[in-house]
Design a protein around this motif. Sequence first.
Motif, PDB file in Angstrom:
ATOM      1  N   VAL A 454       0.862  -1.179   0.000  1.00 53.66           N
ATOM      2  CA  VAL A 454       0.000   0.000   0.000  1.00 53.66           C
ATOM      3  C   VAL A 454       0.903   1.235   0.000  1.00 53.66           C
ATOM      4  O   VAL A 454       1.244   1.781   1.046  1.00 53.66           O
ATOM      5  N   HIS A 455       1.334   1.616  -1.202  1.00 54.48           N
ATOM      6  CA  HIS A 455       2.226   2.769  -1.352  1.00 54.48           C
ATOM      7  C   HIS A 455       1.804   3.686  -2.501  1.00 54.48           C
ATOM      8  O   HIS A 455       2.132   4.857  -2.512  1.00 54.48           O
ATOM      9  N   GLY A 456       1.096   3.138  -3.501  1.00 55.69           N
ATOM     10  CA  GLY A 456       0.580   3.946  -4.596  1.00 55.69           C
ATOM     11  C   GLY A 456       1.594   4.387  -5.631  1.00 55.69           C
ATOM     12  O   GLY A 456       1.245   5.096  -6.582  1.00 55.69           O
ATOM     13  N   MET A 457       2.842   3.972  -5.508  1.00 52.36           N
ATOM     14  CA  MET A 457       3.881   4.526  -6.376  1.00 52.36           C
ATOM     15  C   MET A 457       3.737   4.106  -7.844  1.00 52.36           C
ATOM     16  O   MET A 457       4.083   4.864  -8.753  1.00 52.36           O
ATOM     17  N   ALA A 458       3.212   2.901  -8.093  1.00 49.51           N
ATOM     18  CA  ALA A 458       2.993   2.506  -9.491  1.00 49.51           C
ATOM     19  C   ALA A 458       1.976   3.430 -10.150  1.00 49.51           C
ATOM     20  O   ALA A 458       2.143   3.834 -11.319  1.00 49.51           O
ATOM     21  N   GLY A 459       0.944   3.778  -9.417  1.00 53.04           N
ATOM     22  CA  GLY A 459      -0.061   4.689  -9.950  1.00 53.04           C
ATOM     23  C   GLY A 459       0.499   6.068 -10.232  1.00 53.04           C
ATOM     24  O   GLY A 459       0.150   6.713 -11.237  1.00 53.04           O
ATOM     25  N   VAL A 460       1.372   6.538  -9.361  1.00 53.19           N
ATOM     26  CA  VAL A 460       1.999   7.846  -9.556  1.00 53.19           C
ATOM     27  C   VAL A 460       2.831   7.854 -10.833  1.00 53.19           C
ATOM     28  O   VAL A 460       2.748   8.789 -11.647  1.00 53.19           O
ATOM     29  N   HIS A 461       3.643   6.824 -11.028  1.00 59.08           N
ATOM     30  CA  HIS A 461       4.513   6.781 -12.203  1.00 59.08           C
ATOM     31  C   HIS A 461       3.699   6.697 -13.496  1.00 59.08           C
ATOM     32  O   HIS A 461       4.042   7.341 -14.499  1.00 59.08           O
TER      33      HIS A 461
END
Length: 477
Positions: A454-461
């Motif tokens: 649960v970090h969301g970093m793939a969505g950010v990139h």
Amino acid sequence: MKKYDAIIIGSGPNGFAAAITLQQQGLSTLIVEGADTIGGGMRTKELTLPGFKHDVCSAIHPMAMASPFMRSLPLKEYGLEFTQATYAAAHPFDDGDSALLYNSLEATAQDLGVDAHTYKKWILPIIDRWESLALDTMGPLRFPRHPLDLAGFGLKALKPATWTAALFKTKKAKALWAGMAAHGIQPLSNWATSAIGLVLMAVGNRYGWPIPKGGSQSIADALAAYYLSLGGEMQTDLSVNNIAQLPEHTTLVLNMSPRQILQLQNTGLSDGYRRSLERFKQGMGVFKIDWALSDPTPFRDIRCKQAATVHLGNTFEEIANYEKHTHQGKILQKPFVLFAQPSQFDHSRAPEGKHTGWAYCHVPNGSTVDFTAEMETQIERFAPGFKDTILAKSTMNTVDIEAYNPNYVGGDINGGLMDIYQLYTRPTLSLTPYRTSNKNIYIASSSTPPGGGVHGMAGVHAARLILKDHFNIDVKL
């Protein structure tokens, strides 16, 4: 029908991260969710008895505070509150002693005795440089912003966990390390299995392993509230199997696994790209149990009651053996169990005086074998009397887990095998793995870097690429 700049399929952390990043730049976005509630792996339900709130998937969130994206959001203003256990993790042994991951580097090192110097040598640089390392490691392969920091981390992270274990002298340090590295859900002899262990220990010492009050659903609810405040839109209970079902849009973001994407109709993906997705490898699955309990779990070492997560596997050798043979598809009797009792730290999870238990173990991908007896016996091994506290239980095998969340193919909660070949080159061999062969379709799921959590970093990139590719907006992290 309204036309959207972007539609995002899937309301897990990466789906929300993509939608929020786009919405923050003034784009019009719509999140579409197949289930009747939002959250993906962040959902809380009464799975056993009335009043007992269980996290269906994730429960403890080491990366929630360590993620640059999550830290950038004002989620506290939208109802999200975390609590901390006394210890991030505990690792009990048959002799009644335990190894502990404290919310402090010094305390953890001191508890490891003669291994204190080695522990600090490996973990302190990651803690000190986490801000830069997070940006360079939680994303795709690229030239790093801080090359020296990343090089120092990489030399350690790329080693097999078995090699790193050999640097420690004590049973405590070796076993504590095994439990951390085993979160990678693969044999500890694989290359790059030290990466997950190093990160979990470092963020535990720096941020703790936080527990969301009210359950993991509260993270999803806060993300949704913030997203809606930006003008975003959501639609639940809409399972998409054909792009033609969707309103008109400029770009499409898929918070989906390669298998789901291959089943989606009218994507316009090239044959070559589809063949690449077909070659994507899944990792081990999990078998999960939730319990309604009459009392706190009676661990021999009472410190285990004050740990966010308890790793039940005894020695390094026992854990390494289990992970190796389970990866090979074998069924063993003493599983490595990851156990949590959130009600110890968040009293809203259960009726007064009662408790919830949450645990899973790794199993062969797609296995339908019932591991209930083996898991409860393993807990009883370190907490005699545990079985007597069980009031009710809910179990999920790999088929149940995939049915609940199709991203978890064969029960694989990491979105695919995270070995050296797929750690950064997932789901395809590309420097921009979020792009597909269709210039208007992007992937933002745990099947892209940096993988599960649960970090969301793939969505950010993925969102940053959309902004750059289609709207000439360059967003810096």
